[in-house]
Design a protein around this motif. Structure first.
Motif, PDB file in Angstrom:
ATOM      1  N   ASN A   3       0.814  -1.204   0.000  1.00 45.70           N
ATOM      2  CA  ASN A   3       0.000   0.000   0.000  1.00 45.70           C
ATOM      3  C   ASN A   3       0.851   1.259   0.000  1.00 45.70           C
ATOM      4  OD1 ASN A   3       0.867  -0.603   2.609  1.00 45.70           O
ATOM      5  ND2 ASN A   3      -0.714   0.707   3.500  1.00 45.70           N
ATOM      6  N   ILE A   4       2.131   1.122  -0.345  1.00 49.68           N
ATOM      7  CA  ILE A   4       3.029   2.266  -0.297  1.00 49.68           C
ATOM      8  C   ILE A   4       3.459   2.693  -1.684  1.00 49.68           C
ATOM      9  CG2 ILE A   4       5.277   3.046   0.559  1.00 49.68           C
ATOM     10  CD1 ILE A   4       4.913   1.166   2.903  1.00 49.68           C
ATOM     11  N   VAL A   5       3.964   1.770  -2.476  1.00 50.70           N
ATOM     12  CA  VAL A   5       4.412   2.120  -3.819  1.00 50.70           C
ATOM     13  C   VAL A   5       3.731   1.212  -4.827  1.00 50.70           C
ATOM     14  CG1 VAL A   5       6.645   2.947  -3.000  1.00 50.70           C
ATOM     15  CG2 VAL A   5       6.410   0.564  -3.655  1.00 50.70           C
ATOM     16  N   SER A   6       3.875   1.574  -6.109  1.00 54.08           N
ATOM     17  CA  SER A   6       3.295   0.776  -7.177  1.00 54.08           C
ATOM     18  C   SER A   6       3.907  -0.604  -7.195  1.00 54.08           C
ATOM     19  CB  SER A   6       3.556   1.476  -8.522  1.00 54.08           C
ATOM     20  OG  SER A   6       3.314   0.589  -9.591  1.00 54.08           O
ATOM     21  N   ARG A   7       3.120  -1.597  -7.629  1.00 54.80           N
ATOM     22  CA  ARG A   7       3.640  -2.951  -7.710  1.00 54.80           C
ATOM     23  C   ARG A   7       4.275  -3.236  -9.065  1.00 54.80           C
ATOM     24  NH1 ARG A   7       1.542  -7.072  -4.221  1.00 54.80           N
ATOM     25  NH2 ARG A   7       0.655  -6.102  -2.413  1.00 54.80           N
ATOM     26  N   SER A   8       4.137  -2.348 -10.012  1.00 58.27           N
ATOM     27  CA  SER A   8       4.698  -2.573 -11.331  1.00 58.27           C
ATOM     28  C   SER A   8       6.213  -2.588 -11.268  1.00 58.27           C
ATOM     29  CB  SER A   8       4.245  -1.480 -12.293  1.00 58.27           C
ATOM     30  OG  SER A   8       4.950  -1.576 -13.511  1.00 58.27           O
ATOM     31  N   ALA A   9       6.842  -3.538 -11.940  1.00 55.76           N
ATOM     32  CA  ALA A   9       8.299  -3.606 -11.968  1.00 55.76           C
ATOM     33  C   ALA A   9       8.853  -3.114 -13.293  1.00 55.76           C
ATOM     34  CB  ALA A   9       8.760  -5.037 -11.705  1.00 55.76           C
ATOM     35  N   LEU A 290      -1.311   5.354   2.400  1.00 53.91           N
ATOM     36  CA  LEU A 290      -2.640   5.130   2.961  1.00 53.91           C
ATOM     37  C   LEU A 290      -2.510   4.256   4.210  1.00 53.91           C
ATOM     38  CD1 LEU A 290      -4.533   4.554  -0.375  1.00 53.91           C
ATOM     39  CD2 LEU A 290      -4.767   6.512   1.145  1.00 53.91           C
ATOM     40  N   ASN A 291      -3.163   4.695   5.266  1.00 47.06           N
ATOM     41  CA  ASN A 291      -2.957   4.116   6.594  1.00 47.06           C
ATOM     42  C   ASN A 291      -3.815   2.871   6.814  1.00 47.06           C
ATOM     43  OD1 ASN A 291      -1.860   4.021   9.175  1.00 47.06           O
ATOM     44  ND2 ASN A 291      -3.397   5.400  10.042  1.00 47.06           N
ATOM     45  N   TYR A 292      -3.771   1.949   5.865  1.00 44.15           N
ATOM     46  CA  TYR A 292      -4.585   0.749   5.949  1.00 44.15           C
ATOM     47  C   TYR A 292      -4.256  -0.085   7.193  1.00 44.15           C
ATOM     48  CZ  TYR A 292      -5.919   1.210   0.978  1.00 44.15           C
ATOM     49  OH  TYR A 292      -6.423   1.635  -0.221  1.00 44.15           O
ATOM     50  N   PHE A 293      -5.248  -0.853   7.637  1.00 45.21           N
ATOM     51  CA  PHE A 293      -4.981  -1.947   8.567  1.00 45.21           C
ATOM     52  C   PHE A 293      -4.358  -3.072   7.746  1.00 45.21           C
ATOM     53  CE2 PHE A 293      -8.356   0.363  10.735  1.00 45.21           C
ATOM     54  CZ  PHE A 293      -7.886   0.409  12.028  1.00 45.21           C
ATOM     55  N   GLY A 294      -3.165  -3.516   8.141  1.00 44.01           N
ATOM     56  CA  GLY A 294      -2.436  -4.504   7.362  1.00 44.01           C
ATOM     57  C   GLY A 294      -2.892  -5.921   7.620  1.00 44.01           C
ATOM     58  N   MET A 295      -2.219  -6.835   6.940  1.00 39.51           N
ATOM     59  CA  MET A 295      -2.646  -8.227   6.974  1.00 39.51           C
ATOM     60  C   MET A 295      -2.552  -8.842   8.362  1.00 39.51           C
ATOM     61  SD  MET A 295      -3.712  -8.689   3.995  1.00 39.51           S
ATOM     62  CE  MET A 295      -4.108 -10.405   4.257  1.00 39.51           C
ATOM     63  N   GLN A 296      -1.669  -8.296   9.229  1.00 37.76           N
ATOM     64  CA  GLN A 296      -1.561  -8.872  10.565  1.00 37.76           C
ATOM     65  C   GLN A 296      -2.854  -8.725  11.347  1.00 37.76           C
ATOM     66  OE1 GLN A 296      -0.069  -6.132   9.559  1.00 37.76           O
ATOM     67  NE2 GLN A 296      -0.394  -4.513  11.062  1.00 37.76           N
ATOM     68  N   VAL A 482      -7.462  14.418   7.939  1.00 37.85           N
ATOM     69  CA  VAL A 482      -8.698  13.661   7.697  1.00 37.85           C
ATOM     70  C   VAL A 482      -8.649  12.310   8.407  1.00 37.85           C
ATOM     71  CG1 VAL A 482     -10.145  12.563   5.936  1.00 37.85           C
ATOM     72  CG2 VAL A 482      -9.128  14.823   5.509  1.00 37.85           C
ATOM     73  N   VAL A 483      -9.727  11.989   9.112  1.00 34.11           N
ATOM     74  CA  VAL A 483      -9.852  10.689   9.777  1.00 34.11           C
ATOM     75  C   VAL A 483     -11.104   9.983   9.260  1.00 34.11           C
ATOM     76  CG1 VAL A 483      -8.687  11.472  11.877  1.00 34.11           C
ATOM     77  CG2 VAL A 483     -11.179  11.633  11.725  1.00 34.11           C
ATOM     78  N   TYR A 484     -11.063   8.673   9.333  1.00 34.54           N
ATOM     79  CA  TYR A 484     -12.243   7.873   9.016  1.00 34.54           C
ATOM     80  C   TYR A 484     -12.560   6.985  10.216  1.00 34.54           C
ATOM     81  CZ  TYR A 484     -12.976   9.454   4.316  1.00 34.54           C
ATOM     82  OH  TYR A 484     -13.292  10.243   3.250  1.00 34.54           O
ATOM     83  N   ARG A 530      -9.385   6.950  12.821  1.00 38.66           N
ATOM     84  CA  ARG A 530      -8.025   6.654  12.354  1.00 38.66           C
ATOM     85  C   ARG A 530      -7.702   7.559  11.172  1.00 38.66           C
ATOM     86  NH1 ARG A 530      -4.616   1.968  12.459  1.00 38.66           N
ATOM     87  NH2 ARG A 530      -3.501   1.521  10.526  1.00 38.66           N
ATOM     88  N   LYS A 531      -6.531   8.151  11.199  1.00 36.70           N
ATOM     89  CA  LYS A 531      -6.143   9.039  10.107  1.00 36.70           C
ATOM     90  C   LYS A 531      -6.033   8.258   8.795  1.00 36.70           C
ATOM     91  CE  LYS A 531      -4.043  12.966  12.382  1.00 36.70           C
ATOM     92  NZ  LYS A 531      -2.956  13.969  12.323  1.00 36.70           N
TER      93      LYS A 531
END
Length: 581
Positions: A3-9, A290-296, A482-484, A530-531
Motif C-alpha cells: 500500500n506504499i508504492v506501485s507494484r509494477s516492476a 494510505l494508513n490501511y490496517f495490514g494483513m496482521q 482527515v480521519v475515518y 483513524r487518520k
C-alpha cells in the motif's frame, strides 16, 4: 510495501519534481492481487512509480517491529534478567518483637497492638483481631510493617470498607506473601516482550499459562517477577523472551502507544537500480501512504478473522464456529487432519487430540462442546477469551475501514479534504485549535465522557471527538488531518457520500449497529477514528551486499542483549539487500 508504492516492476519513464507529486497525489492504483483485496486494500498513493521485486520476511528476523510508547520512546529489549528489581524486592531487615509492637501501637493504637501480639503468639488459633476503621495510608503502613515482622508464618489480613481483620489461615487457605508494590514503583509489573514468529494474542496466552520479530511493552497487575523469570526457559522454546522488568503505577491497554517503528529487510532485490529505488523511497517519505490496517490484523489464513467477526455480529454463531473449525486450504498437515476429523466425525475428543497447542480458538470451542451440547454454537463463541472476541470484532471494523478508504481514494483522490470529511476537534488551548475555530462548547471536552471512553495510560483530554468539515472551514485543514471512523453504533460518520457508503457496506453484510455498544462476554466493539494518511517521517535505508541467502543481516534486540556482533556489508558480494527503517 503493497500500500506504499506501485507494484509494477516495469522501467517506465516518470515525471520528477512538483508535477510528479501533484499527479501521484490525485490518482490511485487499483489492481491489487489477493490477499490484500480480500481485506479491502485496493487503492494506492503513487501509481506512477516503477516497482521493484524483493523477498520480504525470508526470515522472521528480517521484519522487526518496535512499539513507540506514549512518551515517544522506542521500546527495546535490553536485558533479559531482573537483577536490579530483585535487589529492590529484598525484604527489609526484620524488627525485634518489641520494636514491632511499639511501631504497631504507634500506628494502630495500643489495644489493637496488644490483641495482635496475642494472636501472633497462638498459631492456628481461630481468633480474629479487628480494627473498625482504617485509612488507606494506615493500611499501607500496616502491610509495610508486617513485612518486617520476622514471622516464619504469616496470618491473613483482609479489609472491607475500611475495617481491617487479621486471622490465621484455615487448612484450605494459604497466606500469599506479596511484594510491597508501592515501594517498588506501582501495582503493575511492566516488562518488554521480544517474540519471534508469534502474534500478540498467542504470545500473551503463552506468557499467562510466520510473522515477525516484535518488541513491545506489557503489564501484569500485582504480579511477582520471580514466576516470570522461572518461566523464561520454557517461554524461550516458544520464541518469547522477557526482560527490562520494572513496577509502574498504571497498566497498559489496547492503544497505549504512539505507533510502531519497523526495520525491514528486502532480500534478492531486482527490477530497479539503487538510484530508482532510492527515488521511490524518497517519494514515500514525502507523500506518505494510505494508513490501511495490514494483513496482521486479519491473520494469515485463507479465512480472515474479519469474516468470523462479521458472522458473530450478525448472530450467526453456527457459521462463525464453522469458519473457525472447518477445513480450509493452505493449512499445515496437522491442522488439516484435525479439521477433517471434526468435519467427518464430529468427535470432540479426537479433534482435540489432533489440534496443536497453537489452535487456541479451535480448542476453546471444542472444550465447550465436550461439556455442553455440540450444537450450542452461541455458547461456544461466547466461551472464547475476551481478547479473542475483541480481535474478531475489531478485524471486521478494520475491514470496513479499509473498504471505505479505498473507495474514497478511487472516487476523490487524496490531494485535499472535501466537505463532509471528518477531522478530530482541536484541543482547546493548543495551536491546532486555531484551525477551523469550533465554538467554545465544542472546544471543551466532556471530561467525564472522555474518562469513561479512555483507559490505560491515555489521558482523557486526548480522547478527541470528530467533526465534519464545512464549506467555511474545509480550506483550513489538509489531507493529513482527515480521519475515518471504525464503524460502531456510537460513531460519527462523514457527512458526504462516504458516510452513506458505510451504511451500504454494513447493510450489504446484514449488520445493523445499535447506538449501544455491542458486548459479548466482556468483548466490546467500541468506535474510534483513524487518520487516512500516514507518514514515515523518520525513514532511512541502506544497501548492503551479501552472498549467503540466509545470513543474518542486522541484529535483533535479542542478538544485542546476548552480545552478538553486527553483520557488516561485504562490497565483494553483489547480491543487493535493502534495510529500511
Amino acid at each position: 510495501m503493497g500500500n506504499i508504492v506501485s507494484r509494477s516492476a516495469s522501467q517506465t519513464s516518470r515525471k520528477r519534481g512538483a508535477d510528479a507529486l501533484e499527479s501521484t497525489a490525485k490518482r490511485a492504483r487499483t489492481d491489487t492481487p489477493d490477499p490484500e483485496t480480500k481485506v479491502g486494500i485496493t487503492a494506492f498513493v503513487n501509481p506512477d512509480l516503477p516497482g521493484f521485486r524483493g523477498i520480504i520476511k525470508n526470515r522472521y528476523q528480517d521484519f522487526l517491529v518496535h512499539e513507540v510508547d506514549l512518551d515517544n520512546q522506542v521500546v527495546h529489549l535490553t536485558q533479559l534478567g531482573a537483577d536490579e528489581l530483585l535487589q529492590k524486592s529484598l525484604k527489609p531487615a526484620p524488627l525485634s518483637p518489641a520494636e514491632f509492637d511499639r511501631n504497631m501501637e504507634s500506628l494502630m493504637g495500643p489495644e489493637f497492638a496488644q490483641q495482635l501480639r496475642s494472636l501472633l503468639s497462638k498459631e492456628a488459633s481461630e481468633d480474629k483481631v479487628d480494627h473498625p476503621a482504617t485509612s488507606k495510608e494506615q493500611r499501607t503502613s500496616f502491610y509495610q510493617l508486617f513485612e518486617r515482622s520476622g514471622l516464619s508464618q504469616r496470618p491473613l489480613a483482609d479489609c472491607h470498607q475500611g475495617k481491617l481483620s487479621v486471622r490465621w489461615p484455615k487448612d484450605t487457605e494459604t497466606a500469599t506473601e506479596l511484594p510491597n508494590f508501592a515501594a517498588l514503583g506501582g501495582n503493575y509489573l511492566q516488562y518488554h516482550v521480544f517474540k519471534s514468529g508469534l502474534d500478540t494474542m498467542r504470545a500473551a496466552n503463552e506468557i499467562a499459562h510466520a510473522r515477525a520479530c516484535t518488541v513491545q511493552a506489557m503489564t501484569s497487575f500485582k504480579a511477582r517477577v520471580e514466576p516470570f523469570l522461572a518461566a523464561q526457559e520454557a517461554l524461550a522454546e516458544r520464541g518469547i523472551y522477557l526482560g527490562d522488568f520494572k513496577y509502574v503505577p498504571r497498566g497498559l491497554t489496547l492503544g497505549d502507544l504512539k505507533g510502531n517503528r519497523f526495520s525491514i529487510v528486502l532480500r534478492d532485490v531486482s527490477g530497479a537500480t539503487e538510484e530508482e529505488i532510492s527515488y521511490s523511497l524518497e517519494q514515500l517519505k514525502a507523500n506518505g501512504f494510505l494508513n490501511y490496517f495490514g494483513m496482521q490484523r486479519f491473520g494469515l489464513s485463507v479465512i480472515g478473522s474479519h469474516e468470523v467477526g462479521k458472522e458473530i455480529l450478525k448472530g450467526n454463531y453456527e457459521e462463525a464456529v464453522g469458519l473457525i473449525l472447518n477445513p480450509r486450504p493452505g493449512d499445515n498437515e496437522r491442522f488439516q487432519q484435525a479439521r477433517q476429523c471434526w468435519a467427518e466425525t464430529k468427535d470432540v475428543d479426537a479433534a482435540l487430540e489432533l489440534f496443536p497447542g497453537s489452535a487456541q480458538a479451535e480448542k476453546r470451542i471444542l472444550r465447550h462442546f465436550k461439556y455442553n451440547d455440540v450444537d450450542d454454537y452461541a455458547g461456544a463463541i461466547k466461551s472464547l477469551p475476551r481478547q479473542m472476541l475483541n480481535m474478531y470484532l475489531h478485524a471486521y471494523q478494520s475491514y470496513v475501514w479499509n473498504k471505505v478508504v479505498s473507495e474514497r481514494v478511487k472516487r476523490f483522490g487524496i490531494s485535499k479534504p472535501m466537505v463532509g470529511d471528518l477531522v478530530l476537534e482541536p484541543l482547546a488551548g493548543t495551536a491546532e485549535a486555531a484551525k477551523g475555530e469550533p465554538s467554545d462548547d465544542k472546544k471543551k471536552l466532556n471530561k467525564k465522557e472522555a474518562k469513561k471512553a479512555t483507559s490505560g495510560r491515555r489521558e482523557p483530554a486526548q480522547k478527541r471527538k470528530a467533526m465534519a468539515l464545512t464549506a467555511d472551514n474545509v480550506d483550513d485543514f489538509t489531507i493529513e488531518d482527515v480521519v475515518y471512523p471504525l464503524p460502531c453504533g456510537q460513531t460519527k460518520y462523514p457527512k458526504n457520500e462516504l458516510g452513506q457508503l458505510y451504511q451500504d457496506l454494513l447493510a450489504e453484510d446484514g449488520i445493523a449497529l445499535q447506538p449501544t455498544t455491542k458486548s459479548l462476554r466482556g468483548a466490546q466493539m467500541n468506535g474510534d477514528y483513524r487518520k487516512m494518511m500516514a507518514y514515515a517521517r523518520d525513514l532511512t535505508w541502506d544497501f548492503i551486499h551479501y552472498n549467503d541467502p540466509l545470513v543474518r543481516l542486522f541484529n535483533t534486540d535479542l542478538d544485542n542483549a546476548r552480545g552478538e556482533p553486527e553483520t557488516g556489508d561485504d562490497p565483494s558480494k553483489f547480491i543487493p539487500f535493502i534495510e529500511i527503517q
